[in-house]
Design a protein around this motif. Structure first.
Motif, short mmCIF file in Angstrom:
data_model
loop_
_atom_site.label_atom_id
_atom_site.label_comp_id
_atom_site.label_asym_id
_atom_site.label_seq_id
_atom_site.Cartn_x
_atom_site.Cartn_y
_atom_site.Cartn_z
N ARG A 1 89.65 39.79 57.06
CA ARG A 1 90.68 39.28 56.14
C ARG A 1 90.27 37.95 55.52
NH1 ARG A 1 93.96 35.35 57.98
NH2 ARG A 1 93.37 34.59 60.04
N ASN A 2 89.37 37.24 56.19
CA ASN A 2 88.97 35.94 55.66
C ASN A 2 87.90 36.00 54.60
OD1 ASN A 2 90.25 33.41 56.21
ND2 ASN A 2 90.00 33.85 58.38
N ILE A 3 87.30 37.19 54.42
CA ILE A 3 86.48 37.32 53.21
C ILE A 3 87.08 38.42 52.34
CG2 ILE A 3 84.33 36.34 54.10
CD1 ILE A 3 83.26 39.14 54.42
N LEU A 4 88.38 38.61 52.57
CA LEU A 4 89.14 39.55 51.76
C LEU A 4 88.53 40.94 51.73
CD1 LEU A 4 90.15 37.11 48.90
CD2 LEU A 4 91.47 37.81 50.88
N VAL B 1 87.07 32.82 47.55
CA VAL B 1 86.48 34.03 48.12
C VAL B 1 86.41 35.13 47.06
CG1 VAL B 1 86.74 35.84 49.85
CG2 VAL B 1 87.26 33.48 50.45
N ARG B 2 87.48 35.29 46.30
CA ARG B 2 87.50 36.32 45.25
C ARG B 2 86.42 36.07 44.20
NH1 ARG B 2 93.23 37.04 46.12
NH2 ARG B 2 93.25 39.14 46.99
N SER C 1 82.41 21.98 57.20
CA SER C 1 81.05 22.52 57.25
C SER C 1 80.49 22.72 55.87
CB SER C 1 81.03 23.88 57.95
OG SER C 1 81.37 23.74 59.28
N PRO D 1 91.63 31.56 49.14
CA PRO D 1 91.32 32.95 48.79
C PRO D 1 90.75 33.11 47.39
CG PRO D 1 93.70 32.62 48.94
CD PRO D 1 93.06 31.37 49.41
N ASN E 1 76.71 31.00 62.03
CA ASN E 1 77.79 31.71 61.36
C ASN E 1 77.36 33.15 61.16
OD1 ASN E 1 79.66 32.72 59.47
ND2 ASN E 1 80.01 30.69 58.61
N ASN F 1 90.69 31.00 63.74
CA ASN F 1 90.22 32.07 62.86
C ASN F 1 88.70 32.18 62.78
OD1 ASN F 1 89.66 29.81 61.33
ND2 ASN F 1 90.86 30.43 59.55
N ARG G 1 80.17 24.00 65.32
CA ARG G 1 79.75 23.44 64.03
C ARG G 1 78.34 22.87 64.09
NH1 ARG G 1 83.43 19.53 60.34
NH2 ARG G 1 81.53 18.73 59.41
N LEU H 1 77.64 36.88 51.93
CA LEU H 1 78.73 35.92 51.80
C LEU H 1 78.84 35.13 53.09
CD1 LEU H 1 81.58 38.03 50.18
CD2 LEU H 1 80.11 36.37 49.08
N MET H 2 78.99 33.80 52.99
CA MET H 2 79.13 33.03 54.21
C MET H 2 80.32 32.08 54.10
SD MET H 2 76.36 30.83 56.35
CE MET H 2 75.26 32.16 56.58
N PRO H 3 81.45 32.48 54.71
CA PRO H 3 82.61 31.59 54.66
C PRO H 3 82.40 30.42 55.62
CG PRO H 3 83.11 33.55 55.97
CD PRO H 3 81.71 33.71 55.49
N GLU H 4 82.78 29.21 55.18
CA GLU H 4 82.65 28.04 56.03
C GLU H 4 83.86 27.16 55.87
OE1 GLU H 4 79.08 25.89 55.08
OE2 GLU H 4 77.88 27.25 56.30
N SER H 5 84.25 26.50 56.95
CA SER H 5 85.39 25.58 56.87
C SER H 5 85.01 24.48 55.88
CB SER H 5 85.67 24.97 58.23
OG SER H 5 84.56 24.19 58.64
N TYR I 1 84.26 34.72 61.17
CA TYR I 1 85.54 34.93 60.52
C TYR I 1 85.79 36.43 60.44
CZ TYR I 1 85.75 30.09 58.82
OH TYR I 1 85.83 28.73 58.73
N PRO J 1 86.87 29.94 53.80
CA PRO J 1 87.42 31.25 54.16
C PRO J 1 88.72 31.51 53.41
CG PRO J 1 87.90 29.66 55.87
CD PRO J 1 87.04 28.95 54.86
N ALA J 2 89.16 32.74 53.38
CA ALA J 2 90.36 33.09 52.64
C ALA J 2 91.59 32.37 53.17
CB ALA J 2 90.59 34.60 52.65
N ASP J 3 91.58 32.00 54.45
CA ASP J 3 92.71 31.25 55.00
C ASP J 3 92.86 29.91 54.27
OD1 ASP J 3 92.78 32.08 58.57
OD2 ASP J 3 93.91 32.86 56.86
#
Lengths: 599, 286
Positions: free
Chosen positions: B158-161, A65-66, A91, A62, B76, B184, B71, A84-88, B155, A57-59
């Motif tokens: 903001r977390n995928i901008l 992500v970009r 994960s 970033p 997700n 988050n 998890r 898009l799938m953000p993952e820690s 998320y 994720p962007a946190d």
């Protein structure tokens, strides 16, 4: 092999592949027999292409992500649906390295100064004895043979082999290297100095710091992190990221340590080589006298044999945790290990050069008296059953033999280390390489503070005098915050880590190298370097770009030499027509709605 | 500004807002009466307050084991939400320092205010039905919210901008505060929206007793709901889900209120006398 033979072989391989595809298609056509079934073939079996891109994720990252969004935009122009799938990190790496549950991902690979790291990345799963699947599912027999070959070679021969490997892999494109990162950190020169001696947040950097004249009584070094993983898991077997690895190295010593291009005796006082590289060298390692663990137990050759057996045993049964990839690389070099006497052990290697064999000496030593209790039994180690328990353990009360020992851990908040008084660096009569580090580190305590973001790290900690250094690399957008602070200094280190786009080579869509290559040509690496990283990355075509084995064919000259961006270089923009043409050239078709079709 | 500084400001500003808000809503007469009767009324409502506090504590504990479960399930839904609503949030993000300052203030200070405000107002009433309904709806809000947090990984934009993070960029210390309260990966549903909406619904239902309450709660709740998106923290989907959650929670709370007489019979008199001073006289208090 000379280059033109490689070229011919490559052309031949491609030709065979193309023929294969055409013959298959031809076979289908001839066997169908009538136009009706041809129509139904086209209609029923085609689907609109869609895929998922995974990234942190962007946190956390970033830039990743970009990059993913840039690719998504261009893939959509090419008529491919993208989610898009953000993952820690946990994960993400579990999905990629263990479950192989992904289509595409964008992440940083820790890289390696020794090009042998490429072996763990590209060595195919069938031939690989330990059964570890390379995360991309890439397999090419020719590449496997060359990877094995380079293990035994030295000098010019090895360089040629590594160049061939690069040519084959870059052409096949199981992953697309984006660029090598320059890490950005803020330091305060109030209490400590010597920040430029080594790359920051590395073992020797911490060991080489000195106190400033005005802070001779400084006792604590405070490092601010915007990533909590070093407080979550201190298990050396699962440190799959550089951030954690450095912390582990401070706590767990190894027989030898890499510095300035070679491996020096560290816990070992000396070592002797026997045998020939072709048949498998062996090394006799002598431990320094009277070494002890952090809990005062004596270190003996039993700990050495135990450690190497555990590392050799890292099998994919360990579904819950991610085995540290570099240790798998090193442990695969070891054939067997035996204790000769209390302080001497012999390690027998598989056929490989001494340069590569020595890498195995940098594995952190584990205290047998603590770790064997974790395993099922002594027999458990060697069968995979015992070892899986070892990686499931987060080891937040670690006992190592390194210059720093764990004092307290508060998950997600802080990690406190204190100096280990019994470490051999505190001895008087040190000679050789270790002599330079006598009495180090200069601080008694090292505190890692976890904060939610780099902005907080700079504004609330560094600027307020509550931190000496940021351990995690600052996000590009927060770098200007450091410039605005008078007492802080920005230090940029070039690293071996590289951002890349990974393909799941085992999934239908991506088994076709032409598809992978077309996707990679939708990435504008220049645009990424300038607009996403503000120049803090060196775009590259090959994964060995920052080593001296980089193939000259891929010297960066403003564009990717193998798969240049198919749109307007540097803008990240591509027209729909250009994007679709890439896939048409690769043999794909589009439906009336402009969606890419796949069978 | 540091985390301790923001916490101190919170502890000073919010009580002042509460005092002002309550006085404006109930009038000084009722306010004085409320202060005088505070101990006995607090005592009578204590089991309900107890449940609210227990829920908050459970929330804290859930944050320790929750992420592991999330998890393992690996549901997700971030990409799903984004594919559903697209860039709506980024379209409402007109960047201006005044807006950023106002909505950042709202997201933290006004939100905490609106959570405590209804308790403060309803404690000035002898009839504790509104307090009971308020407490139960908060508990239900939280329990359903926590369950959804555990089930899904979500998320925010903001977390995928897909949105800028105005508050965290301009006031980084706020992230230290918010990260202690939630993770988050838990943006669905928006508890900011659901709890604020719950307060609005209840102030509407009690408009006969305190007609002025709604003039405060509606603008504040509206600001909070917009703030969650303006600051790039939540999706529109999260807000909509939060609003539904509010409606469901109030409905459940009212159902409980209607049935509670039945269950009150099961509680032994000795236990009830802890909070109900009238119990010795066998008198129902409302």
């Amino acid at each position: 092999m000379s280059r033109d033979i490689v070229d011919r072989l490559t052309t031949r391989r491609n030709l065979l592949r193309d023929l294969g595809m055409t013959t298959l298609a031809g076979g289908l056509l001839s066997s169908s027999g009538c136009l009706d079934s041809l129509d139904s073939l086209a209609e029923d079996s085609s689907q609109e292409a869609s895929l998922t891109i995974k990234m942190p994720p962007a946190d956390s990252d970033p830039a990743a992500v970009r990059i993913a969004k840039h690719l998504k935009e261009n893939l959509e122009k090419a008529g491919i649906k993208v989610t898009l799938m953000p993952e820690s990190y946990g994960s993400l790496f579990e999905d990629v390295l263990i479950e192989n549950n992904y289509d595409l991902y964008v992440a940083e690979h820790p890289g390696g100064i020794e090009p042998d790291f490429a072996r763990t990345l590209f060595y195919s799963s069938f031939i690989e004895e330990m059964g570890w699947q390379n995360p991309l599912g890439y397999s090419d027999i020719e590449v496997d043979e060359l990877l094995e070959k380079q293990m035994e070679e030295t000098g010019y021969k090895r360089k040629r082999t590594l160049e061939e490997i690069q040519h084959l892999v870059v052409q096949d494109n199981p992953l697309s290297v984006i660029g090598f990162t320059d890490e950005r950190r803020a330091v305060s020169e109030e209490k400590f100095t010597g920040w430029l001696k080594n790359k920051l947040h590395t073992f020797f950097s911490y060991l080489s710091l000195e106190k400033t004249k005005s802070a001779q009584d400084a006792e604590t070094l405070e490092v601010v992190l915007s990533d909590n993983s070093p407080t979550q898991d201190l298990n050396p077997l699962t440190a799959y990221r550089n951030l954690n690895r450095t912390v582990i190295e401070l706590i767990y010593d190894s027989l030898g340590k890499w510095k300035d291009g070679s491996i020096h005796p560290w816990m070992a006082e000396s070592w002797e080589w026997h045998g020939k590289a072709k048949e498998g060298l062996s090394i006799e390692v002598n431990l320094r006298s009277r070494l002890t663990w952090h809990d005062a137990e004596a270190i003996t050759s039993d700990d050495i044999t135990f450690t190497y057996r555990v590392f050799k045993d890292m099998t994919p049964e360990t579904r819950k945790s991610i085995p540290a990839p570099n240790f798998r690389q090193f442990s695969s070099l070891v054939d067997s290990v035996e204790a000769i006497d209390m302080t001497t052990a012999r390690i027998d290697f598989v056929p490989c050069s001494s340069k590569i064999a020595k890498l195995a000496l940098t594995i952190p030593l584990l205290p047998k008296h603590i770790w064997e209790k974790k395993a099922v039994s002594e027999e458990g180690i060697g069968s995979g059953i015992g070892s899986s328990k070892l990686t499931d353990w987060d080891n937040t009360d670690p006992v190592g033999s390194g210059p720093l020992m764990a004092d307290s851990v508060s998950k997600n908040t802080e990690l406190r280390l204190k100096s280990f008084k019994g470490h051999f660096l505190n001895r008087q009569n040190l000679n050789g390489f270790v002599n330079r580090f006598g009495g180090k580190p200069v601080f008694d305590e090292l505190i890692f503070n976890v904060v939610p973001s780099d902005a907080v790290a700079v504004e609330d900690f560094m600027k307020e005098g509550r931190g000496d250094m940021t351990g995690t690399s600052l996000e590009v957008k927060d770098v200007p915050r450091v410039a605005k602070a008078e007492d802080l200094r920005l230090i940029v280190d070039s690293t071996q880590s590289f951002y890349h786009l990974g393909f799941n080579n085992k999934r239908k869509l991506f088994t076709n190298p032409r598809f992978r290559r077309a996707v990679s040509q939708l990435l504008d690496k220049n645009y990424i370097a300038e607009n996403i990283f503000n120049g803090y990355i060196q775009p590259a075509t090959t994964f060995l770009s920052r080593t001296r084995f980089a193939s000259p064919k891929y010297d960066w000259e403003g564009r990717d030499s193998e798969l240049p961006f198919a749109g307007e270089n540097g803008t990240g923009e591509i027209s729909e027509k250009e994007a679709k043409q890439l896939f048409r050239d690769a043999g794909y078709k589009y439906n009336d709605k402009g969606e890419l079709l796949v069978r | 500004m540091t985390y301790t500084e923001i916490l101190t400001r919170l502890v000073i500003v919010v009580p002042l807002l509460l005092l002002l808000g309550t006085a404006l809503t109930v009038g000084f007469g009722n306010l004085k009466d409320g202060v005088y009767n505070f101990p006995s009324r607090m005592r009578r409502i204590s089991p309900y307050i107890g449940f609210v506090i227990a829920t908050l504590l459970f929330n804290k504990v859930a944050r320790d084991f929750g992420p592991e479960i999330s998890r393992v399930l690996d549901w997700n839904i971030t990409g799903l939400i984004y594919n559903l609503e697209g860039s709506f949030v980024s379209h409402i993000q007109f960047e201006h320092s005044v807006l950023i300052a106002y909505f950042s203030f709202t997201y933290i200070y006004l939100y905490v205010f609106i959570l405590i405000f209804p308790f403060s107002v309803y404690l000035t009433l002898e009839d504790q039905k509104p307090l009971r309904i308020l407490s139960v709806s908060f508990v239900v809000n939280y329990l359903i919210g926590i369950t959804l947090y555990i089930l899904f990984i979500s998320y925010g934009p903001r977390n995928i901008l897909e949105a800028q993070e105005f508050m965290y960029n301009f006031y980084p210390e706020t992230q230290t505060l918010t990260s202690k309260v939630n993770s988050n990966t838990n943006v669905f549903p928006s508890l900011h929206s659901s709890l604020s909406m719950t307060v609005v619904v209840l102030s509407w239902k009690t408009r006969n007793r305190y007609p002025r309450m709604i003039y405060l709660t509606v603008p504040v709740a509206f600001s909070v709901i917009i703030a969650t998106m303006y600051l790039g923290i939540h999706w529109l989907t999260d807000v909509v889900a939060g609003i539904f959650l509010a409606l469901i929670s109030v409905r459940v709370a009212i159902l409980w209120e209607e049935r509670r007489g039945k269950y009150a019979g099961y509680v032994p008199e000795r236990i009830k006398s802890i909070w109900d001073p009238d119990i010795k006289q066998n008198k129902n208090t409302d």
